[in-house]
Design a protein around this motif. Structure first.
Motif, PDB file in Angstrom:
ATOM      1  N   ARG A   1     -11.793  -8.922 -15.633  1.00 40.76           N
ATOM      2  CA  ARG A   1     -11.576  -9.629 -14.423  1.00 40.76           C
ATOM      3  C   ARG A   1     -12.693  -9.227 -13.637  1.00 40.76           C
ATOM      4  NH1 ARG A   1      -5.731  -8.307 -12.546  1.00 40.76           N
ATOM      5  NH2 ARG A   1      -6.272  -9.534 -10.766  1.00 40.76           N
ATOM      6  N   LEU A   2     -13.274  -8.146 -13.641  1.00 38.54           N
ATOM      7  CA  LEU A   2     -14.189  -7.791 -12.642  1.00 38.54           C
ATOM      8  C   LEU A   2     -15.692  -7.475 -13.401  1.00 38.54           C
ATOM      9  CD1 LEU A   2     -13.865  -5.984  -9.277  1.00 38.54           C
ATOM     10  CD2 LEU A   2     -15.906  -5.358 -10.761  1.00 38.54           C
ATOM     11  N   ILE A   3     -16.992  -7.821 -12.935  1.00 31.99           N
ATOM     12  CA  ILE A   3     -18.073  -7.417 -13.474  1.00 31.99           C
ATOM     13  C   ILE A   3     -18.858  -6.594 -12.372  1.00 31.99           C
ATOM     14  CG2 ILE A   3     -20.347  -7.866 -14.717  1.00 31.99           C
ATOM     15  CD1 ILE A   3     -18.891 -10.537 -15.737  1.00 31.99           C
ATOM     16  N   SER A   4     -19.045  -5.293 -12.522  1.00 32.42           N
ATOM     17  CA  SER A   4     -19.903  -4.768 -11.592  1.00 32.42           C
ATOM     18  C   SER A   4     -21.417  -4.554 -12.263  1.00 32.42           C
ATOM     19  CB  SER A   4     -19.284  -3.301 -11.347  1.00 32.42           C
ATOM     20  OG  SER A   4     -20.175  -2.613 -10.548  1.00 32.42           O
ATOM     21  N   VAL A   5     -22.340  -5.128 -11.762  1.00 31.42           N
ATOM     22  CA  VAL A   5     -23.539  -5.287 -12.386  1.00 31.42           C
ATOM     23  C   VAL A   5     -24.746  -4.702 -11.441  1.00 31.42           C
ATOM     24  CG1 VAL A   5     -23.894  -7.702 -11.467  1.00 31.42           C
ATOM     25  CG2 VAL A   5     -25.443  -6.657 -13.548  1.00 31.42           C
ATOM     26  N   ASP A   6     -25.626  -3.796 -12.158  1.00 31.49           N
ATOM     27  CA  ASP A   6     -26.700  -3.585 -11.331  1.00 31.49           C
ATOM     28  C   ASP A   6     -27.986  -4.288 -11.013  1.00 31.49           C
ATOM     29  OD1 ASP A   6     -28.572  -1.184 -10.200  1.00 31.49           O
ATOM     30  OD2 ASP A   6     -29.378  -1.125 -12.407  1.00 31.49           O
ATOM     31  N   LEU A   7     -28.824  -4.022 -10.407  1.00 28.36           N
ATOM     32  CA  LEU A   7     -30.027  -4.877 -10.354  1.00 28.36           C
ATOM     33  C   LEU A   7     -31.122  -4.491 -10.847  1.00 28.36           C
ATOM     34  CD1 LEU A   7     -29.709  -6.202  -6.510  1.00 28.36           C
ATOM     35  CD2 LEU A   7     -29.093  -7.581  -8.682  1.00 28.36           C
ATOM     36  N   ASP A   8     -32.064  -3.592 -10.245  1.00 32.73           N
ATOM     37  CA  ASP A   8     -33.117  -2.991 -10.938  1.00 32.73           C
ATOM     38  C   ASP A   8     -32.774  -2.334 -12.253  1.00 32.73           C
ATOM     39  OD1 ASP A   8     -35.115  -3.418  -8.564  1.00 32.73           O
ATOM     40  OD2 ASP A   8     -33.467  -2.842  -7.570  1.00 32.73           O
ATOM     41  N   GLY A   9     -33.820  -3.096 -13.107  1.00 38.03           N
ATOM     42  CA  GLY A   9     -33.496  -2.406 -14.531  1.00 38.03           C
ATOM     43  C   GLY A   9     -32.606  -3.162 -15.283  1.00 38.03           C
ATOM     44  N   THR A  10     -31.856  -3.921 -14.815  1.00 37.21           N
ATOM     45  CA  THR A  10     -30.582  -4.528 -15.388  1.00 37.21           C
ATOM     46  C   THR A  10     -30.747  -5.856 -15.349  1.00 37.21           C
ATOM     47  OG1 THR A  10     -29.209  -2.469 -14.973  1.00 37.21           O
ATOM     48  CG2 THR A  10     -27.804  -4.415 -15.370  1.00 37.21           C
ATOM     49  N   LEU A  11     -29.926  -6.419 -14.080  1.00 37.39           N
ATOM     50  CA  LEU A  11     -29.893  -8.013 -13.823  1.00 37.39           C
ATOM     51  C   LEU A  11     -31.559  -8.578 -13.582  1.00 37.39           C
ATOM     52  CD1 LEU A  11     -28.630 -10.731 -13.912  1.00 37.39           C
ATOM     53  CD2 LEU A  11     -28.330 -10.177 -11.474  1.00 37.39           C
ATOM     54  N   LEU A  12     -32.333  -7.566 -13.157  1.00 35.02           N
ATOM     55  CA  LEU A  12     -33.695  -7.995 -12.721  1.00 35.02           C
ATOM     56  C   LEU A  12     -34.677  -7.175 -13.893  1.00 35.02           C
ATOM     57  CD1 LEU A  12     -33.863  -7.008  -8.949  1.00 35.02           C
ATOM     58  CD2 LEU A  12     -33.358  -9.369  -9.985  1.00 35.02           C
ATOM     59  N   ARG A  13     -35.641  -8.087 -14.094  1.00 36.07           N
ATOM     60  CA  ARG A  13     -36.545  -7.814 -15.340  1.00 36.07           C
ATOM     61  C   ARG A  13     -37.612  -6.966 -14.708  1.00 36.07           C
ATOM     62  NH1 ARG A  13     -37.558 -14.037 -17.482  1.00 36.07           N
ATOM     63  NH2 ARG A  13     -37.946 -14.180 -15.146  1.00 36.07           N
ATOM     64  N   SER A  14     -38.426  -6.316 -15.738  1.00 35.54           N
ATOM     65  CA  SER A  14     -39.605  -5.596 -15.288  1.00 35.54           C
ATOM     66  C   SER A  14     -40.558  -5.839 -14.385  1.00 35.54           C
ATOM     67  CB  SER A  14     -40.388  -4.985 -16.586  1.00 35.54           C
ATOM     68  OG  SER A  14     -39.453  -4.521 -17.705  1.00 35.54           O
ATOM     69  N   ASP A  15     -40.723  -7.316 -14.225  1.00 37.59           N
ATOM     70  CA  ASP A  15     -41.324  -7.833 -13.277  1.00 37.59           C
ATOM     71  C   ASP A  15     -40.880  -7.837 -11.721  1.00 37.59           C
ATOM     72  OD1 ASP A  15     -39.913  -9.933 -13.795  1.00 37.59           O
ATOM     73  OD2 ASP A  15     -41.758 -11.187 -14.443  1.00 37.59           O
ATOM     74  N   GLY A  16     -39.489  -7.712 -11.788  1.00 42.88           N
ATOM     75  CA  GLY A  16     -38.746  -7.787 -10.373  1.00 42.88           C
ATOM     76  C   GLY A  16     -37.787  -9.153 -10.359  1.00 42.88           C
ATOM     77  N   THR A  17     -38.285 -10.106 -11.430  1.00 42.99           N
ATOM     78  CA  THR A  17     -37.590 -11.375 -11.148  1.00 42.99           C
ATOM     79  C   THR A  17     -36.446 -11.466 -11.859  1.00 42.99           C
ATOM     80  OG1 THR A  17     -38.700 -12.052 -13.235  1.00 42.99           O
ATOM     81  CG2 THR A  17     -39.831 -12.604 -11.261  1.00 42.99           C
ATOM     82  N   PRO A  18     -35.214 -12.083 -11.491  1.00 43.14           N
ATOM     83  CA  PRO A  18     -33.950 -12.279 -12.228  1.00 43.14           C
ATOM     84  C   PRO A  18     -34.085 -12.642 -13.507  1.00 43.14           C
ATOM     85  CG  PRO A  18     -34.007 -13.904 -10.432  1.00 43.14           C
ATOM     86  CD  PRO A  18     -35.400 -12.882 -10.282  1.00 43.14           C
TER      87      PRO A  18
END
Length: 285
Positions: free
Chosen positions: A8-25
């Motif tokens: 029921r809840l997703i806790s998601v990191d940004l850098d290195g996770t939802l953001l790719r190595s070039d910093g784009t989502p």
């Protein structure tokens, strides 16, 4: 489907996770999170980034759930607020670290409120700096959340939520120095995917992703067993420990992969999308 195990809840990191190595989502990851929200799943960004940048991303992606920013030092009920929790480093501790850095000519990035302060470099003008918002905004808009200060100490216009150092000598010295304040603050060391040292962050004592996730889940009345945490870095381990299920990106270091329930593809290979499909859409592929 066993509803007691339903995410029921997703806790998601940004850098290195939802953001790719070039910093784009990662586009498919964003799409899958959007699909999850439409099905009633709460999507909480849980990151070391500060509020202003996370708020812009959530606006671009159409996410309106709580935000955990600055490694748990800032927790908002939604991108527009209200603030559920806000923690700071005691001024005496922050000033001692800033003075140590100034004596040794080290740069510190200091976050106070929603602004980030940087020590002046040669030829750099003092004061606020305008910078464009990231991709996904309409038109050319500007914020003035970045400020150049003459010294690290002068950046302390209030108690900070975060202090970051990048130089190897500074990291080693401040990590040792901050140990005497372990009852008032905590440090985390970050590494590049290839193992190279990246930075040291000093945070308020109560600021970690797991403590923040527990607060948010409690506010939303969602059992932790129905939470999925997705991340890649050692600072994601507290939220892995708090969540009923956890997915590490393939680019995560060994200790993070070992602590996760499952290990998926890397951030450059749509690892977030893989995790959402597996746990929310129940696609075993």
């Amino acid at each position: 489907m066993n509803r007691s195990n339903q995410i029921r809840l997703i806790s998601v990191d940004l850098d290195g996770t939802l953001l790719r190595s070039d910093g784009t989502p990662a586009p498919e990851g964003v799409r899958q999170l959007q699909t999850a929200t439409r099905s009633g799943v709460r999507v909480v960004i849980n990151t070391t980034r500060n509020v202003d940048g996370v708020r812009s991303m959530c606006a671009a992606w159409g996410l309106n759930d709580p935000m955990i920013c600055t490694n748990g030092a800032q927790i908002l009920a939604s991108p527009k607020g209200p603030v559920w929790a806000s923690y700071t480093i005691p001024m005496a501790v922050a000033r001692s670290i800033a003075q140590l850095a100034d004596r040794n000519d080290w740069e510190v990035s200091t976050s106070v409120g929603e602004r980030s302060y940087f020590r002046q470099r040669p030829g750099q003008p003092l004061g606020p700096v305008e910078y464009p918002l990231g991709a996904g905004t309409e038109g050319e808009q500007y914020r003035t959340q970045l400020v150049i200060a003459a010294t690290n100490e002068e950046a302390l216009v209030g108690e900070p939520k975060r202090m970051i150092l990048h130089e190897a000598e500074a990291i080693a010295a401040v990590q040792e120095f901050a140990a005497q304040y372990r009852q008032e603050c905590r440090t985390e060391t970050y590494y590049e995917p290839d193992g190279r040292l990246h930075s040291l962050c000093v945070f308020p004592l109560r600021a970690d992703k797991g403590t923040a996730l527990r607060l948010v889940a409690g506010k939303l009345d969602i059992p932790l067993g129905q939470v999925l945490a997705i991340g890649d870095n050692p600072n994601d381990l507290p939220m892995f420990a708090a969540a009923g299920a956890s997915a590490a990106m393939g680019n995560a270091p060994p200790d993070v992969r070992a602590a996760a329930t499952v290990v998926g593809p890397s951030n450059d290979e749509e690892g977030v999308a893989w995790a959402v499909r597996r746990y929310v859409l129940r696609d075993p592929a």
